[in-house]
Scaffold this motif. Structure first.
Motif: not given
Length: 680
Positions: A78-81, A178-181, A335-336
DNA sequence: CATTTGGTAAACAGCC
DNA sequence: TGGCTGTTTACCAAAT
């Protein structure tokens, strides 16, 4: 409606009080047997019981480990994705999300694993049953997840339709990106941490994590793990979770070892705590801490990559090398929306597993609390060993608060103490000669042994129907000394016997007669007329007199002393097993206490445990870390001086358990049970 | 091999 | 009367 979930119990008490009674039954009832067997003819039976005790303890442990393992893997995936904030998720335009079924399948227990389990013939039917139950529970969760997912998808589609009408706002999208990054970076850190942890586990050989499926820790366990391994495992179990939650805070990995040995040198931990390393090939190349494993050491290890295959849920794309895998990861699992959805599902899976793990942990703790903590309570255990305790403490525990050091024989401290050999040997011996083994062990070297040993192995004898290797006199004395007033009525002595030793829950007439016989026979037991009848007390001096002859010359003992130095060394297999049985629970308890971050449920339990431990410690005051009977004795041997009661046992007889508060003072559960009529 | 020590069985007395 | 408590004796086995 209550249902006891202890192991495979099916009883359904209808009230809490009932439940408690039932629980006590678990601790007290030997389970099975009503056959009246002559005491000395049930060697096999006792051995069977012993084995059962072993496997149950192991099993509790294993189950937890399995759950944790699953969780770990899920979390990694999960975390890696990459995660996204729920908010973002809601707004995320959801396309048709082809989440594979595989992904929806929390890795319960695969058939292979099941087979593995079955091949471990140590698993009893009850254990299998529990496993199956867990399996079912997981499958249930699986179903729930699937439903949940369906709903989610419907919802998303609805949103999609709405958004198509409303159009998108690029600005908002940018913000979210940006948040995602940032989030992803954070996650990367966590993932690295986890990876290190996993690697260290693998290195220790405790977990054979295979790319395809979660490892089954049952294997090493079943194949006779030594206590240290268990310790280590437990450490991992308890600390891993927290480590995952508290990003980067490795202090949580401070396990019992660290706590016990030295709070300042965690890196020494495993070395110290792994005195058996040399005996076990797996551990000989022991890598101390997972923290020490840098990610760089394994640049090509990736939770989503294994055996040339992408481990992304439902992907399984073949990647020749790590580079191509990275490419693949970036292209296919960028990231889609699809990845996001998959990730979300994975998140759910993990959450469910976490939930399950928490529940199981709670259950385990409850079981442990029930079986162990309770038992630690009424222990005033006279401390025969100031000498040793001071030595040991100064060496190992002095830095840490002594009160926080509940020690078990296998504690890392033990090996440090030069001259020690104790309880494990004694009890071990007893365990292998179980049946007819009578007397001597305890009394020979005078009480100290018995006192400490009794106290130390309380838990074991409480649940395993093994004849304690202590003389009646020792036991009686112990019972009396443990009492707040240092005096007991005959009946109270009986109760103590039944409470403390599963063995004495049978054949009451026999041993009760023996108790009476001993009380009358030995001058050391003094009958004191009381207002409410008569009570029995111990004349310590007389007790010491019983065995004036010195032990210093005893070859076996000397031998013990010599080998004791290598307390840590290689006990033979049998010994290991024995000590494992004896120590497992104390170990667990200790370990769990050393772990500050067990999670929400932990705190409560820990408090309870701590309370119990504090209690214990306070009672034992100057108790030596190991509470090792032999430690107690050693000073005497070493000095080779005639036994001076005052010296050898000064504190012993005087130490009062002021705040000793036996829970069971008036338990009469086993008194004269009909079952007992059947002897002779 | 004799002695010591511990465990078990049992008889017995006193008390409730 | 029966059960519990307490004492005592006898016997056996293991340890010394």
């Amino acid at each position: 409606m209550f249902q006891c979930v202890f192991s495979s119990s099916v009883l359904q008490p209808h009230s809490t009080s009932c439940l408690f009674k039932h629980l006590f039954y678990h601790s007290a009832t030997p389970a099975s047997q009503k056959q009246p067997e002559p005491i000395y003819s049930k060697k096999t039976e006792i051995q069977r019981q012993t084995v059962r005790a072993h496997s149950v303890k192991l099993f509790i442990f294993s189950a937890l480990q399995v759950a944790r393992q699953l969780l770990l893997q899920q979390q990694q995936q999960q975390q890696v994705s990459g995660l996204k904030s729920p908010k973002r998720n809601d707004k995320q335009p959801a396309l048709q999300v082809p989440v594979s079924v595989a992904m929806m399948t929390p890795q319960v227990i695969t058939p292979q694993q099941m087979q593995q389990i079955l091949q471990q013939q140590v698993l009893s039917p009850q254990q299998l049953q529990v496993l199956l139950q867990q399996q079912q529970a997981l499958m249930l969760q699986q179903q729930q997840l699937q439903e949940f997912y369906k709903k989610q998808q419907e919802q998303l589609q609805l949103q999609l339709l709405q958004q198509q009408h409303a159009g998108k706002q690029p600005k908002e999208q940018q913000q979210v990106a940006t948040q995602q990054l940032a989030f992803q970076q954070q996650l990367l850190q966590m993932q690295q941490l986890q990876q290190q942890h996993l690697l260290s586990l693998q290195r220790q050989g405790l977990l054979t994590i295979q790319p395809g499926q979660p490892a089954l820790p049952l294997q090493p366990l079943a194949q006779g793990m030594i206590p240290t391994e268990l310790q280590q495992l437990w450490k991992e179990v308890t600390s891993a979770h927290s480590a995952e939650e508290t990003t980067g805070s490795n202090h949580s990995s401070l396990d019992l070892t660290t706590t016990c040995v030295s709070s300042s040198a965690p890196s020494k931990t495993s070395l110290i705590m792994n005195p058996h390393a040399s005996t076990n090939g797996q551990l000989s190349v022991h890598t101390p801490k997972r923290e020490s494993l840098s990610h760089e050491e394994h640049p090509h290890s990736h939770p989503l990559y294994g055996h040339g295959v992408c481990k992304w849920p439902g992907c399984e794309a073949v990647c020749e090398d790590f580079q191509s895998f990275l490419k693949h990861l970036n292209s296919e699992h960028a990231l889609d929306d699809r990845s996001t959805a998959q990730c979300r599902v994975q998140m759910q899976v993990v959450q469910q597993l976490e939930l399950q793990l928490a529940k199981d942990k709670e259950r385990l703790q409850a079981m442990m609390t029930h079986l162990h903590v309770k038992s630690t309570e009424p222990k005033a255990a006279p401390q025969p060993l100031n000498l040793v305790s001071s030595v040991t403490l100064s060496k190992s525990a002095s830095e840490a608060s002594p009160q926080s050091l509940p020690h078990t024989p296998t504690t890392p401290t033990a090996p440090i103490t030069p001259v020690t050999q104790g309880p494990s040997v004694i009890t071990t011996t007893s365990m292998h000669t179980v049946g007819p083994i009578r007397r001597r062990y305890s009394d020979k070297y005078n009480v100290p042994i018995s006192s400490a040993d009794i106290a130390q192995n309380q838990e074991f004898y409480k649940n395993a129907e093994v004849r304690p290797p202590f003389t009646y006199a020792s036991l009686i004395r112990q019972a009396i000394l443990e009492s707040p007033e240092k005096q007991l009525t005959l009946n109270e002595i009986y109760n103590w016997f039944t409470r403390m030793f599963a063995y004495f829950r049978r054949n009451a007439a026999t041993w009760k007669n023996a108790v009476r016989h001993n009380l009358s026979l030995h001058k050391c037991f003094v009958r004191v007329e009381n207002v409410k009848g008569a009570v029995w007390t111990v004349d310590e001096v007389e007790f010491q007199k019983r065995r004036p002859q010195k032990i210093s010359g005893n070859p076996s003992l000397i031998k013990n002393m010599q080998t004791s130095h290598a307390y840590c060394t290689p006990l033979n297999a049998a010994l290991q097993q024995a000590s494992m049985a004896e120590n497992s629970i104390p170990l667990y308890t200790t370990a769990s206490m050393g772990n500050p971050t067990l999670g929400n449920l932990a705190s409560a339990i820990r408090e309870e445990l701590n309370g119990a431990m504090e209690h214990t410690n306070s009672n034992e005051s100057d108790s030596s870390p190991g509470r090792s009977p032999l430690q107690a004795v050693h000073p005497v041997h070493v000095k080779e001086e005639p036994l001076d009661p005052e010296e050898a046992e000064g504190p012993l007889s005087l130490v009062t358990t002021a705040n000793h508060s036996p829970d069971f003072d008036h338990d009469r559960d086993y008194e004269d049970e009909p079952v007992n009529e059947d002897m002779e």
